[in-house]
Structures are given as C-alpha cells and as structure tokens.
Design a protein around this motif. Structure first.
Motif, PDB file in Angstrom:
ATOM      1  N   GLU A  60       0.847  -1.172   0.000  1.00  0.00           N
ATOM      2  CA  GLU A  60       0.000   0.000   0.000  1.00  0.00           C
ATOM      3  C   GLU A  60       0.890   1.232   0.000  1.00  0.00           C
ATOM      4  N   VAL A  62       1.403   5.068   0.357  1.00  0.00           N
ATOM      5  CA  VAL A  62       0.679   6.133   1.051  1.00  0.00           C
ATOM      6  C   VAL A  62       1.378   7.449   0.770  1.00  0.00           C
ATOM      7  N   ILE A 120      -9.247  14.528  -2.693  1.00  0.00           N
ATOM      8  CA  ILE A 120      -8.740  15.842  -2.325  1.00  0.00           C
ATOM      9  C   ILE A 120      -7.637  15.724  -1.278  1.00  0.00           C
TER      10      ILE A 120
ATOM     11  N   GLY B 458      -5.565  19.132   0.173  1.00  0.00           N
ATOM     12  CA  GLY B 458      -4.873  19.561  -1.033  1.00  0.00           C
ATOM     13  C   GLY B 458      -3.470  20.038  -0.694  1.00  0.00           C
ATOM     14  N   LYS B 459      -2.859  20.724  -1.648  1.00  0.00           N
ATOM     15  CA  LYS B 459      -1.477  21.156  -1.483  1.00  0.00           C
ATOM     16  C   LYS B 459      -1.392  22.262  -0.427  1.00  0.00           C
ATOM     17  N   ARG B 568       2.714  -1.006   4.321  1.00  0.00           N
ATOM     18  CA  ARG B 568       2.627   0.408   3.949  1.00  0.00           C
ATOM     19  C   ARG B 568       3.983   0.923   3.511  1.00  0.00           C
ATOM     20  N   ARG B 569       3.954   1.733   2.476  1.00  0.00           N
ATOM     21  CA  ARG B 569       5.180   2.402   2.031  1.00  0.00           C
ATOM     22  C   ARG B 569       4.827   3.869   1.817  1.00  0.00           C
ATOM     23  N   VAL B 570       5.588   4.755   2.446  1.00  0.00           N
ATOM     24  CA  VAL B 570       5.277   6.174   2.342  1.00  0.00           C
ATOM     25  C   VAL B 570       6.011   6.766   1.154  1.00  0.00           C
ATOM     26  N   GLU B 571       5.281   7.454   0.322  1.00  0.00           N
ATOM     27  CA  GLU B 571       5.855   8.094  -0.859  1.00  0.00           C
ATOM     28  C   GLU B 571       5.299   9.508  -0.950  1.00  0.00           C
ATOM     29  N   THR B 572       5.936  10.321  -1.784  1.00  0.00           N
ATOM     30  CA  THR B 572       5.369  11.654  -1.991  1.00  0.00           C
ATOM     31  C   THR B 572       4.301  11.574  -3.081  1.00  0.00           C
ATOM     32  N   THR B 573       3.436  12.597  -3.087  1.00  0.00           N
ATOM     33  CA  THR B 573       2.389  12.639  -4.099  1.00  0.00           C
ATOM     34  C   THR B 573       3.011  12.748  -5.485  1.00  0.00           C
ATOM     35  N   TRP B 574       2.365  12.110  -6.440  1.00  0.00           N
ATOM     36  CA  TRP B 574       2.920  12.025  -7.790  1.00  0.00           C
ATOM     37  C   TRP B 574       2.467  13.222  -8.623  1.00  0.00           C
ATOM     38  N   TYR B 575       3.436  14.007  -9.088  1.00  0.00           N
ATOM     39  CA  TYR B 575       3.105  15.145  -9.952  1.00  0.00           C
ATOM     40  C   TYR B 575       3.728  14.931 -11.324  1.00  0.00           C
ATOM     41  N   CYS B 576       3.443  13.820 -11.942  1.00  0.00           N
ATOM     42  CA  CYS B 576       3.940  13.485 -13.275  1.00  0.00           C
ATOM     43  C   CYS B 576       5.461  13.458 -13.325  1.00  0.00           C
TER      44      CYS B 576
END
Lengths: 305, 684
Positions: A60, A62, A120, B458-459, B568-576
């Motif tokens: 998963e 996150v 969101i 949101g951001k 669980r793996r924490v990643e940053t949000t993907w912005y292309c």
C-alpha cells in the motif's frame, strides 16, 4: 417480535453478503459483453474477483498522512453496504422506515463524498479535479434520481421503498412512472460511472481522478464499492419499475430479481460500449435537461396520470 | 421570572465590568464569559419553569407609559423559553471563543470596550425581545439589539469597506423596523393597546371589518422580520455586515439575531394572527420567499471565494429552509393541523440545528484566520497539518449543514422534505418548493466540500504568513467542539428536541388545536400520503439502527483490511515526475465546479455575469450642462479663491510698510500719534 427481528437481521446479512460477493460477477459479465461488442474474447467472467484479490495482495503506497485519506475507502464501502440494507433486492428491503428513499439517496451521496475526500486529501491536482467533477455529477444526477423516486412516492402515497414496490406490483405502469423509470435509468448510468458518464475517473484524461494516489487494498475497496453500487442500483431499478412477476417464495423472487438485474446491466453495458465519454460541461447540460424531463413526470403524477 | 431578571443583571454587570476593565485585554474576555455563564444558569431556571408550567409571567408590569398604554411586561411561554435556551448557549460560546480570537495582534489597536460590553448589551436586547409581551417595548429592545449589532459590525473602524457595510445594514434594518412600527400603530389604533393580546384582538376585528388593512399590516410585519432573518430580497445587507463584524460577533448574529426573524414570524403569524383563510395565503408567501432565498442565496454562496462571505450567503439559504418549512406549517394551520405541526416543528428543529453548525462554521473560519490571516480560501490550502483538530470540526460541521446522515442537518431536512411531499397532495406548490430544496441541498454539499477541502486539504499553502504548527487556543477549540457534539447528538436523537419543540409550538395556539407530538409517531395517512415519524429511539429516519448497521459494515470492511496484512510504504504525491512549484500543482477553490457555475451564468447579448445574485449598479449622475452647474457648485471657484486672493493682496500691500528702516518706523509712529489725536478731537 423476536422472530421478525431475526428475520430482519438474516435478510440484512443476506443483502450485504449478496452485494459484497455477487457484484464482481455482474461486473465481469458486463466486461464480457463489452469484449463481445469489440469482437474480442475478453477476460473470464470471474476476472473482477482476481483483480480485487491481486490488489489486496499488493503493498500500500501512502502519499498522505491524513486520516481521511486512510479511512475514506473503508467508510465508502461500509456506507454502500449499509445502503444495501435499505435496498430491495428481490424482496422488500430488510430495514424499512418512513422516507427510506430519501435516506438511501443521502447514504449513497455520502459514499461519493468519501470518494471526493480521498481524492482531495491526496493533494494531487488530478484527485481534486476528479473530486470536483464527482460533485458536479452529484449536483445534477441526485435531483433526477430524487425526482424519479418522489414521482413514485406521490403515486404510491409513501416515500418508503416497500410501499412503492407494493403499489407498482399492484398497479400497471402509468405515464408518470414510465417517465420516472426512463429518468432513473439514465441517471443510473451516471451513478454507476459508466460511459458516457465516467467523467470522474476518465482514466485516459485524469488517470482515475480521485483514486490516482490510492493503491493496494484501499483501491480494491473503492473498486468494490463501485461494483456494489452497480448491483444496488440495478436492484433498486428492477424492484421499483419491473416488479413483476411476483412469486410467493423469497428464493424464487431473488432469483428472478437477479435475472432482471442482469438484463438491466446488459442494457447499461450496451450504452457504455457504444458511447464516447462526454465532457463534464456537456454532461451537466444533459442532466439539466433530464431534470426537467423528470419534473414533467412528477407533474403528471401530481395530476394523477 | 426572577431568574430572567437575574440573568439580565448578570449581562448588564458583565457589560459594566468589561467596560471598566477593557484595558486589561487578558481578563476582559474571561469577565464576560463568567457573566454570561452565570446568566445562562439563571436563565435555565426560567426555561425549565416555562416548559414545566406552560407560561411564566410577571404579576404586574414593571413600567407603564400612561399616555399610550404601553407596558413593560415580560411573558415567557415555551417558544420564548426555547429561544432563550439557544441564546443563553450562544452567549456562552461567543466570549469563550472571543477570549482567544480577540487577542490577535490585529485587534491591538482597537479598544475592546467597543466589543465585549456591546456584546453583553446585545444579548440583553436579544433576551428581552424574546421575552417581551408588549409590542411597543418589543421594538425598543429590538432597537437595542440592532444598535448593538451595528456597533459590532463597525467595530473595525479603520476599514472603510466595513463601515459602508455597517451603514447599509443600519439603513435597511431601520426601514424594516419603521415598517413594523407602522403596522403596530395601525393595530394600536384599532384596539388601543400594544400588548400582544390587544394586538391580536385588533387583528381579529380588522379581519372582520377591513381585511385589506390587515394584509397591509401583515405585509409590514413580514418585511420587517424577513429583513432581520436575511430573506431575499430584503436580506441583501447580510453578507456584507456578517463579513465585516469580528468573527465571534458574526457567530453571535448567526446564532441568535438572525433567528429572531423566525421568532417574529412565529409570534405574529401563528400566535397573534387568528387562524383563517388569510393564514393560508401568508403561509404560502412565506414558503415561496423562503425558497427564493434557498435558491439564490445558496447558488451565490457557491461562487464566493471569501470564506466568511460564503458562509454568510449560506445563512440566507439556510434561513430559507426554515421559512419554507414554517410557511408550510402556517399554510396547513386552518386545514390540516397534523401537517401544520410537522411543518412548524421541522422548521424550528432546523433553526436549532442551524445555530449549532452555522456558529461552528463561523468559528472554523475564524480559526483559520487566526492562523493564516486571511479569509480568502483561494490563497490557502492543506491547513489540516497545522490545524488537525479544527479541520475535523470543520469537516463535521460541513457535513452537518450539507445534510449528510447521521448529523442533525439531515434529520431536520428529512423532516422538511417529508412534510412538503406529504402536503403536496393538498397543495402541489409545495412539491415544487421541495424539489428546489432538494436540489439546493446538493449545492450546499458542493459548497461546503469546496469550503472545507480548499482550506484544509490539497497542497499546502499558507498565504505567506509562515504560520507555525500548533492548534488554536483551547477556548476556541472547545467552543467548536461543543457545537459539533451538539450536531451529532441532535442528529442521533431527533425525537428528543422535537418533543420540546412540539410543546413550544402547541403553546402558541389554543389548547388541543394541534394534535400531540405522539400523533406524528404513529401511522398517519393524509389525503393518500403516508406520514410516519416513528417513536422511541428508532424515531424518524432510524438514526440509531442505521448507525448500528454502518458500524457493523465498517467492522466487516476493516476486518477484511486487516486480513490482507497491508504493507505500507510512504511516498510523496505524484506530480507526473516533475519538480513543480507549489502554486502550479495547487487546485484553487475558485476552480471548483466551473462547468456547473457556467450553467447559472446570466447572459443577455454581450452582457454576462456569473451567478444568480441580482446586483444593482446605480448609474452615475451626469448633468448635461456641466460647465455652469459645476461652477455654481464649486465654492472654491467663486467664493473661497477670490476672498483669499483679496486678503493676500491686502496683506502684501500692508507688508510694504514694513521696510526695515528705523526712521520710517518713527515716521509711522508720529503719523499714528497725530491721527489718534485728530480722531479724538473729531469724535468728541
């Protein structure tokens, strides 16, 4: 008293499990249909089960520490399952109360709100765009649905699904109920997020919108909620507008109900496969017209037609 | 009744103490809070007594103005008691919140003597309005309330814009009050009394003799109270004034003053007006105006980008729901008492719910301002990491106002829809209004999804204020949390408040006119429409059983989730996959729902404006013969400048004598002496 409570509990459990376990099969059937129209062999009918299992076995990823991001998929699916208890699947709904038609619509809306919240809170612009589109679809689709249900409510004299079913089974179709049926069917396509109204996910455009950041089990839950919604709406449509034939036993009713639901989903699938996706502004205008059509049906119901 | 006067004394004492200690900025809020708490405790006594005994009155009036037979007389019936209870609670929460909020550095330049004492006086006015049983003094207290609220609106004097909003509020509400006073005078001429009883008698006699005059009177009352309630088109003052006032004061207005418009409507149209065919007409009018407000107010709120303006337009929309429901109730008074009871109860229940979530939402907006110093929701985002608890309160209050089950907004809206649909077989008009209300309910949801998510999710963006992590002070938290708890409680147990509300409504009408509340619980079929509210814990829409079902379903789903043993793996949000500036990937609140907003864009030829809110642009006054008129109006041109020029020339001439040569000065002295002597002789 206790036996009736027991019956309610048992039937509720059946409804929930039916929605949970059978809905991927119906989805698989629709996929098969789409493949047939495309002249493909297509995936096996049980493919959605495999999809869900595979997603559930994945890790998963996150991207947001927000609790809303974490719990929205579960709440969404749980809300859809709770709505299943109010839904007439083959028989009168297990839980009945005054105005449960309104409550049902709001529960479904709440599940959509959870989808939006997931999109969101992921902080991805795709997610926010998809969520805003989802809200716009609710804005236009929810009135159509409610007006169609109110039309039936006026005809049957109650905003309760069980009364509507009894009325529809007893009386033949009237002009107003036919209009309501058409309006409800057209709004169902949007509620099921089928083409031409899969504007919210629009994979080629905004990459599944609200679900862009979801993965693993949680994405599976969202998918599952969608399958479940498909079954619930098909069941609702069938029970309210195609009530006949009515049999004496629950099992036979359920069986025929599922058969009719499969036919409804077949129709939805055909619409899905022959239509391109509409833009959101086109969809908004389309449903703006549909609201007026539904209102005409309601007017007929008020004057007794 | 003593409890009521003690409460007034506490409010007044609080005002005086807060005024005396206004320079002690740390303590003045606590002083007011303490006074309001004590006042609420003493009001509780009256409220309980009123519900237990029916009515609490005084034995003799405090003061009688002999010439006009106006009596300072208080009478607290269950309806007044209900409103007093709401007011007392709001009066506690506002200083509790304000204690933290008014310590913001922005307010350092303002003297708090203009805030807390005025606030206490405002609550004195509000309480007395609700308790007064004489229309003359009702208007006096109404005026006290209005003036105090005006003082609060223009508290931030340095801002010209806010002063203008306050002036608009002042003018519009005073026109409304004047109209109401004219109406009261017409009734006074008929009966010679300002007491509620006398005015009611006057209405009865007017109804028999001159019904057109009665309708004029009712029109004036309707305009007056609808103006205060913010019903469009009279409620145009509301968004400006609400946005101008400091946030705790705005919450106080939303929680008490605006709701008194509904109180006035109930008092006049249910209590005083004798039940007749004209009741029905006015019920329909109230419902229609309510629906207009729902429609225009909420759709306008959707396009707002200023958080406080957005909430203010929603006040208009929400007041519309109350007017719709109460209008339905009034309409059915003569023909179908059960539906009348249902409509009135649903309207008042919605009012109570509205106080809970609307005040909470204003507090939320204030908390965000406290943190990032702006109300513009376009400029901020992702604040949930700074204000995690406020984010939760905002989300829950937003869900409550949007009417998502199981919160209280759903409970009352459900009742309103049910009543309107059940009544539509008798009056199909209400079906149309109900459809509008249903549609706008979704718009409310959209608007609050935008409001809460643009602020908190949101951001991340903090409007350059560099806000640090850390929640708002505990007092501000508590006031929001209490209101949210009320939202949940009222939503889960709707029959409990409805029991008191139905008692309050029945108290307004002749005894046994309305059926008891229990009549709503059973099976009722009215003109072919079923109406069942259920009884006991599983009342109305069955909140508790549905909640149980939801919890079980959630447990099932959560169990399934645990079963999959997620990694669980924490990643940053993907912005292309690109490095992006924050502003490039932030979706602003303004961009939400563009396609839908376009649907409600008014376009006539080349003229285009978004939204449905009518705004009048006054044409500038231009005279055709500008030259001469301008000269005439230009005092500088023909008066000041010539005068000043003459004086200046004379002064120059005079200064020529000032040559700097001593002999010349001697010569002037000599000449002066000579002329003085000559003058003396001549004058003699």
């Amino acid at each position: 008293m206790s036996s009736s409570v027991l019956q309610t509990v048992a039937q509720s459990a059946i409804n929930v499990l039916l929605v949970l376990l059978l809905s991927p099969l119906l989805e698989g059937g629709v996929r098969k249909l789409v493949a047939l129209v495309h002249s493909r062999i297509g995936p096996p009918v049980y493919q959605p089960y495999l999809d869900l299992l595979k997603l559930m076995s994945k890790e998963e990823i996150v991207s947001s520490s927000d609790g809303l991001f974490r719990y929205s998929p579960m709440i969404c699916l749980a809300l859809v399952l709770a709505a299943a208890v109010l839904t007439p699947i083959g028989a009168a709904p297990p839980m009945q109360m005054s105005g449960d038609a309104i409550t049902f619509v709001y529960l479904i809306t709440f599940s959509s709100v959870m989808i939006m919240m997931s999109g969101i809170s992921s902080a991805s612009p795709y997610g926010v765009i998809g969520s805003a589109r989802e809200m716009m679809m609710i804005l236009m689709v929810e009135p159509v649905m409610l007006i169609a249900l109110i039309t039936l409510g006026v005809k049957s004299g109650s905003m309760q699904f069980s009364d509507m079913m009894t009325y529809q089974a007893g009386q033949g179709p009237a002009l107003s109920t036919v209009i309501a049926a058409v309006a409800l069917f057209l709004s169902l396509i949007a509620q099921m997020a089928r083409l031409p109204f899969d504007i919210v996910e629009a994979d080629q455009e905004i990459m599944e919108g609200p679900f862009v950041e979801q993965s693993g089990t949680k994405l599976a839950f969202f998918k599952w909620a969608f399958y479940a919604k498909e079954l619930i709406f098909a069941a609702l449509f069938v029970s309210l507008f195609i009530p006949r034939p009515v049999f004496a036993g629950y099992g036979l009713n359920l069986l025929f109900g599922l058969l009719k639901m499969a036919v409804v989903l077949l129709l939805v699938g055909v619409v899905h496969v022959v239509n391109p996706r509409l833009r959101i502004d086109q969809a908004v205008r389309y449903f703006g017209v549909l609201i007026f059509v539904a209102l005409i049906g309601l007017t007929f119901a008020l004057v007794g037609a | 009744m003593t409890g009521f006067f003690i409460a007034l004394m506490f409010y007044l004492t609080g005002a005086v103490l807060a005024w005396l200690f206004s320079s002690k900025r740390r303590w003045v809020g606590s002083i007011t809070l303490a006074a309001h708490l004590l006042a609420a405790l003493s009001l509780a006594d009256v409220v309980i007594a009123a519900f237990r005994r029916g009515t609490v009155t005084m034995e003799y009036p405090l003061w009688t103005i002999a010439g006009i037979h106006a009596e300072l007389f208080f009478k607290i019936d269950p309806l007044s008691a209900l409103f007093l209870a709401i007011i007392a609670l709001v009066a506690i929460l506002v200083p509790l919140y304000g204690r933290g909020y008014m310590k913001m550095p922005e307010y350092d330049e303002y003297n708090l003597a203009g805030f807390y004492p005025v606030l206490s006086l405002f609550f004195v006015g509000v309480c007395c309005v609700v308790a007064a049983a004489d229309l003359f003094f009702f208007f006096i207290f109404w005026e006290i309330m209005t003036l105090c609220s005006y003082g609060l609106v223009v508290f931030e004097k340095k801002d010209r814009e806010k002063g203008r909003a306050g002036l608009k509020y002042f003018i519009i509400t005073h026109i409304a009050t004047a109209l109401m006073f004219i109406a009261a005078m017409i009734l006074y001429r008929e009966s010679g009394s300002f007491s509620f009883q006398g005015q009611s008698d006057a209405m009865t006699s007017l109804l028999a003799t001159r019904p057109y005059l009665l309708h004029l009177v009712l029109l004036f009352f309707f305009i007056g109270f609808a103006t205060k309630a913010g019903i469009l088109p009279m409620g145009d003052w509301l968004p400006g004034a609400y946005a101008a006032a400091p946030t705790p004061a705005t919450a106080a207005f939303a929680g008490s003053m605006t709701k008194l418009g509904v109180y006035g409507i109930l008092r006049i149209f249910v209590d005083l007006l004798p039940i007749s065919a004209s009741t029905q007409i006015w019920g329909a009018i109230i419902a229609v105006f309510g629906t207009i407000s729902i429609f225009i107010g909420t759709l306008t709120a959707l396009v707002q980008d200023d958080g406080k303006k957005l909430l203010s337009f929603h006040v208009i929309g929400q007041m519309g729901y109350m007017f719709l429901s109460i209008g339905i109730g009034i309409y059915f008074l003569p023909v179908q008492p059960l539906l009348a009871l249902a409509g009135l109860c649903a309207g008042i229940f919605h009012l109570i719910n509205n106080v809970c979530y609307k005040s909470c939402l204003f507090f939320n907006a204030g908390s965000v301002y406290w943190k990032v110093k702006t109300f513009n929701i376009n400029l901020v985002g992702g604040l949930a990491r700074l204000l995690p608890i406020t984010a939760m309160w905002t989300l829950l209050a937003s869900f409550a106002i949007a009417g998502l089950p199981p919160l209280n907004g759903f409970a009352s809206k459900w009742l309103i829809y049910q009543t309107a649909i059940a009544g539509s077989n008798i009056a199909p008009l209400f079906m149309l209004l109900a459809v509008f209300a249903l549609f706008i309910s979704a718009v409310t949801l959209a608007s609050f999804i935008k409001f809460s998510t643009a602020l908190f999710y949101g951001k991340y963006a903090d409007h350059g204020s560099g806000a640090q992590t850390g929640e708002v002070p505990p007092g501000m938290q508590l006031s929001q949390g209490l209101l949210v708890a009320a939202c949940i409680g009222l939503g889960l147990f709707p029959l409990w408040p409805l029991h008191w509300i139905s008692q309050a409504v029945s108290g307004l009408l002749p005894s046994a006119f309305l059926p008891p509340a229990s009549a709503l619980a059973g099976e009722q079929t009215l003109h072919g429409m079923a109406l069942r509210w259920g009884a006991g814990l599983t009342a109305a829409w069955n909140p508790l059983s549905l909640l149980l079902v939801f919890i079980l379903c959630f447990a099932l789903v959560y169990g399934l989730y645990r079963l999959t043993k997620p990694v669980r793996r924490v990643e940053t949000t993907w912005y292309c996959g690109e490095e992006q500036a924050d502003d490039q990937v932030r979706y602003q609140a303004h961009s939400y729902y563009l396609a839908f907003k376009q649907l409600f864009t008014l376009q006539v030829g080349r003229y285009q404006r978004p939204g449905v809110y009518p705004t009048i642009h006054y044409p500038k006054i231009v005279f055709s013969d500008t030259g001469r008129l301008k000269k005439l109006l230009d005092l500088d041109h023909w008066f000041y400048h010539p005068l000043a020029d003459t004086f200046q020339k004379m002064a120059y001439r005079f200064s020529a004598t000032h040559s700097g040569i001593p002999h010349v000065y001697l010569l002037w002295l000599l000449l002066g002496a000579v002329s003085a002597v000559v003058l003396l002789f001549v004058l003699k």
